[in-house]
Design a protein around this motif. Sequence first.
Motif, PDB file in Angstrom:
ATOM      1  N   LEU A  93       0.226 -63.881  24.713  1.00 61.43           N
ATOM      2  CA  LEU A  93      -0.850 -62.891  24.622  1.00 61.43           C
ATOM      3  C   LEU A  93      -0.512 -61.646  25.436  1.00 61.43           C
ATOM      4  CD1 LEU A  93      -3.912 -65.283  24.996  1.00 61.43           C
ATOM      5  CD2 LEU A  93      -3.246 -64.066  22.924  1.00 61.43           C
ATOM      6  N   LEU A  94       0.070 -61.868  26.611  1.00 59.63           N
ATOM      7  CA  LEU A  94       0.444 -60.749  27.469  1.00 59.63           C
ATOM      8  C   LEU A  94       1.539 -59.910  26.822  1.00 59.63           C
ATOM      9  CD1 LEU A  94      -0.327 -59.596  30.232  1.00 59.63           C
ATOM     10  CD2 LEU A  94       1.469 -60.992  31.256  1.00 59.63           C
ATOM     11  N   ALA A  95       2.482 -60.578  26.167  1.00 60.55           N
ATOM     12  CA  ALA A  95       3.558 -59.868  25.475  1.00 60.55           C
ATOM     13  C   ALA A  95       3.013 -59.056  24.300  1.00 60.55           C
ATOM     14  CB  ALA A  95       4.609 -60.859  24.981  1.00 60.55           C
ATOM     15  N   ASP A  96       1.889 -59.514  23.734  1.00 57.28           N
ATOM     16  CA  ASP A  96       1.272 -58.837  22.588  1.00 57.28           C
ATOM     17  C   ASP A  96       0.099 -57.957  23.026  1.00 57.28           C
ATOM     18  OD1 ASP A  96       1.754 -58.559  19.840  1.00 57.28           O
ATOM     19  OD2 ASP A  96       0.081 -59.853  19.298  1.00 57.28           O
ATOM     20  N   ARG A  97      -0.025 -57.710  24.322  1.00 60.44           N
ATOM     21  CA  ARG A  97      -1.199 -57.012  24.871  1.00 60.44           C
ATOM     22  C   ARG A  97      -1.382 -55.621  24.275  1.00 60.44           C
ATOM     23  NH1 ARG A  97      -1.968 -53.556  29.401  1.00 60.44           N
ATOM     24  NH2 ARG A  97      -4.126 -53.625  30.197  1.00 60.44           N
ATOM     25  N   THR A  98      -0.296 -54.868  24.131  1.00 60.63           N
ATOM     26  CA  THR A  98      -0.404 -53.516  23.571  1.00 60.63           C
ATOM     27  C   THR A  98      -1.015 -53.562  22.177  1.00 60.63           C
ATOM     28  OG1 THR A  98       1.497 -52.729  24.847  1.00 60.63           O
ATOM     29  CG2 THR A  98       0.870 -51.437  22.907  1.00 60.63           C
ATOM     30  N   ASN A  99      -0.557 -54.501  21.355  1.00 55.64           N
ATOM     31  CA  ASN A  99      -1.111 -54.658  20.010  1.00 55.64           C
ATOM     32  C   ASN A  99      -2.576 -55.086  20.057  1.00 55.64           C
ATOM     33  OD1 ASN A  99       1.296 -54.001  18.663  1.00 55.64           O
ATOM     34  ND2 ASN A  99       2.047 -56.098  18.851  1.00 55.64           N
ATOM     35  N   LEU A 100      -2.904 -55.953  21.018  1.00 60.90           N
ATOM     36  CA  LEU A 100      -4.285 -56.412  21.157  1.00 60.90           C
ATOM     37  C   LEU A 100      -5.213 -55.259  21.542  1.00 60.90           C
ATOM     38  CD1 LEU A 100      -3.644 -59.813  22.966  1.00 60.90           C
ATOM     39  CD2 LEU A 100      -4.885 -59.548  20.808  1.00 60.90           C
ATOM     40  N   LEU A 101      -4.735 -54.393  22.431  1.00 63.56           N
ATOM     41  CA  LEU A 101      -5.540 -53.241  22.846  1.00 63.56           C
ATOM     42  C   LEU A 101      -5.758 -52.287  21.670  1.00 63.56           C
ATOM     43  CD1 LEU A 101      -4.007 -52.515  26.375  1.00 63.56           C
ATOM     44  CD2 LEU A 101      -6.275 -53.442  25.884  1.00 63.56           C
ATOM     45  N   GLN A 102      -4.724 -52.079  20.878  1.00 63.35           N
ATOM     46  CA  GLN A 102      -4.840 -51.214  19.705  1.00 63.35           C
ATOM     47  C   GLN A 102      -5.724 -51.858  18.636  1.00 63.35           C
ATOM     48  OE1 GLN A 102      -0.727 -50.603  18.593  1.00 63.35           O
ATOM     49  NE2 GLN A 102      -0.380 -49.044  20.167  1.00 63.35           N
ATOM     50  N   HIS A 103      -5.725 -53.174  18.621  1.00 61.20           N
ATOM     51  CA  HIS A 103      -6.510 -53.948  17.656  1.00 61.20           C
ATOM     52  C   HIS A 103      -8.015 -53.777  17.891  1.00 61.20           C
ATOM     53  CE1 HIS A 103      -6.745 -56.951  14.553  1.00 61.20           C
ATOM     54  NE2 HIS A 103      -7.345 -57.844  15.312  1.00 61.20           N
ATOM     55  N   LYS A 104      -8.405 -53.601  19.157  1.00 59.68           N
ATOM     56  CA  LYS A 104      -9.798 -53.427  19.575  1.00 59.68           C
ATOM     57  C   LYS A 104     -10.718 -54.502  18.984  1.00 59.68           C
ATOM     58  CE  LYS A 104      -9.503 -48.460  20.423  1.00 59.68           C
ATOM     59  NZ  LYS A 104     -10.033 -47.106  20.114  1.00 59.68           N
ATOM     60  N   PRO A 105     -10.484 -55.749  19.363  1.00 60.32           N
ATOM     61  CA  PRO A 105     -11.301 -56.840  18.816  1.00 60.32           C
ATOM     62  C   PRO A 105     -12.752 -56.757  19.283  1.00 60.32           C
ATOM     63  CG  PRO A 105      -9.945 -57.645  20.626  1.00 60.32           C
ATOM     64  CD  PRO A 105      -9.484 -56.243  20.341  1.00 60.32           C
ATOM     65  N   SER A 106     -13.666 -57.090  18.394  1.00 61.50           N
ATOM     66  CA  SER A 106     -15.089 -57.120  18.750  1.00 61.50           C
ATOM     67  C   SER A 106     -15.486 -58.483  19.302  1.00 61.50           C
ATOM     68  CB  SER A 106     -15.948 -56.787  17.527  1.00 61.50           C
ATOM     69  OG  SER A 106     -15.716 -55.471  17.090  1.00 61.50           O
ATOM     70  N   ILE A 107     -14.916 -59.542  18.692  1.00 67.73           N
ATOM     71  CA  ILE A 107     -15.201 -60.903  19.151  1.00 67.73           C
ATOM     72  C   ILE A 107     -13.887 -61.652  19.370  1.00 67.73           C
ATOM     73  CG2 ILE A 107     -16.248 -63.127  18.586  1.00 67.73           C
ATOM     74  CD1 ILE A 107     -18.317 -61.704  16.937  1.00 67.73           C
ATOM     75  N   CYS A 108     -13.731 -62.198  20.570  1.00 67.50           N
ATOM     76  CA  CYS A 108     -12.572 -63.022  20.913  1.00 67.50           C
ATOM     77  C   CYS A 108     -13.077 -64.437  21.201  1.00 67.50           C
ATOM     78  CB  CYS A 108     -11.848 -62.482  22.142  1.00 67.50           C
ATOM     79  SG  CYS A 108     -11.142 -60.831  21.942  1.00 67.50           S
ATOM     80  N   MET A 109     -12.347 -65.416  20.716  1.00 69.16           N
ATOM     81  CA  MET A 109     -12.814 -66.795  20.847  1.00 69.16           C
ATOM     82  C   MET A 109     -11.675 -67.738  21.189  1.00 69.16           C
ATOM     83  SD  MET A 109     -14.866 -68.994  17.950  1.00 69.16           S
ATOM     84  CE  MET A 109     -15.486 -70.650  18.288  1.00 69.16           C
ATOM     85  N   GLU A 110     -12.005 -68.767  21.957  1.00 66.72           N
ATOM     86  CA  GLU A 110     -11.042 -69.848  22.213  1.00 66.72           C
ATOM     87  C   GLU A 110     -11.662 -71.167  21.796  1.00 66.72           C
ATOM     88  OE1 GLU A 110      -8.076 -71.842  25.532  1.00 66.72           O
ATOM     89  OE2 GLU A 110      -9.720 -70.594  26.258  1.00 66.72           O
ATOM     90  N   ILE A 111     -10.902 -71.960  21.071  1.00 67.50           N
ATOM     91  CA  ILE A 111     -11.310 -73.325  20.729  1.00 67.50           C
ATOM     92  C   ILE A 111     -10.603 -74.274  21.690  1.00 67.50           C
ATOM     93  CG2 ILE A 111     -11.191 -75.154  18.996  1.00 67.50           C
ATOM     94  CD1 ILE A 111     -11.311 -72.998  16.845  1.00 67.50           C
ATOM     95  N   GLY A 112     -11.379 -75.030  22.465  1.00 60.35           N
ATOM     96  CA  GLY A 112     -10.816 -75.949  23.454  1.00 60.35           C
ATOM     97  C   GLY A 112     -10.432 -75.223  24.728  1.00 60.35           C
ATOM     98  N   CYS A 113     -11.422 -74.740  25.457  1.00 57.06           N
ATOM     99  CA  CYS A 113     -11.153 -73.863  26.613  1.00 57.06           C
ATOM    100  C   CYS A 113     -10.653 -74.575  27.860  1.00 57.06           C
ATOM    101  CB  CYS A 113     -12.388 -73.036  26.953  1.00 57.06           C
ATOM    102  SG  CYS A 113     -13.902 -74.010  27.185  1.00 57.06           S
TER     103      CYS A 113
END
Length: 266
Positions: free
Chosen positions: A64-84
Motif C-alpha cells: 500500500l505504501l509503495a502504491d501511495r501516490t496512486n492511492l492519493l491520486q485515486h481519492k477514494p471515498s470509502i476504504c474498507m478492510e475485511i478481517g482487521c
Amino acid sequence: MESHEQFIHLFLAQLFYKIKFKPFLNKSQELSKMLSRIAKIPLVSSHPEVYEPCDDSFALVDALLADRTNLLQHKPSICMEIGCGSGYVITSLAVMLGHKGFVPYYIATDINPHAIRVTRETMDAHGVYAELVNTDITSGLEKRLAGSVDVLVVNPPYVPTPEEEVGFEGITSAWAGGENGRSVIDKILPAADNLLSEKGWLYMVTLTANKPSEICLEMRKKGYASRIILQRSTEEESLHIIKFWRDSDCQLELSNLNYWSKLVGN
C-alpha cells in the motif's frame, strides 16, 4: 596563506561529508518519512485471541505504501478492510492517506469480537477513526455498501488447514483457510465484487499454495485485471500481494463470453 588552507580544509571536509555520509543520511531520512506514514507497532494494541502484525501484515502495508501516490491520486471515498485483526493495516492506510484534501470514510470488519476492540484501541492511539463491524466477511453490509467501496484491503485466512478448522472462534479464524487455503478467499472474492465501485481497487494477500494465478483468473471472469505488486519470501512462506481493478477489456471479454454462452445454450 592560513585562511586559504582553512578554506581548502573546509571544502574537503564538506566534499567528504557529501560523498561519505549524505547518502546514508538521505536514506535514514527517507526511512523515517516512510515510517511516519504507517501505524507504529508500539501503539498497536493486542489480545491473546487476536492475530498480531506479522510478515503478511507488513507485506500488505508495504504494498500500500509503495502504491501511495496512486492511492492519493485515486481519492477514494470509502476504504474498507475485511478481517482487521489488530487494526495495523486499516490504521496504516488511514495514516498514509492522511488529510490530503479528501477524507475517506473507513470501515473494517472482523468475525472476532476481540479484534474489533483491539482495532478500536489501535486506531484511537493513532488519532484515526473507522466504523468497526463485528461480522463474518461482509455479512449484513452487502446492500448498504454495494458498489461503493473504492479501496478494499484483505489479509485473509490463507493457511491450508483441515476444513473443520475454518470458522473457529478466536485467533484460529485469522489463519485457518481450509483446503489450499482457499475456503475463505473464495467467499471473499464475490463479496469484494459486490462491494467495489466502478473505480474500486482490491489489495489481497495470497500464498503460493493458494494458487494466485487461479484467483486472478476467477476475478478476470468477473471483469477484473490484476497485477502482483509485491512478492516476499520468508522462512515459512512465499507471499504475493495482488491488486485487482475493473478493466473495460476484461468486461468486454466477459460480455462476449456471456453472449456466446447464451447463444450456444439456446
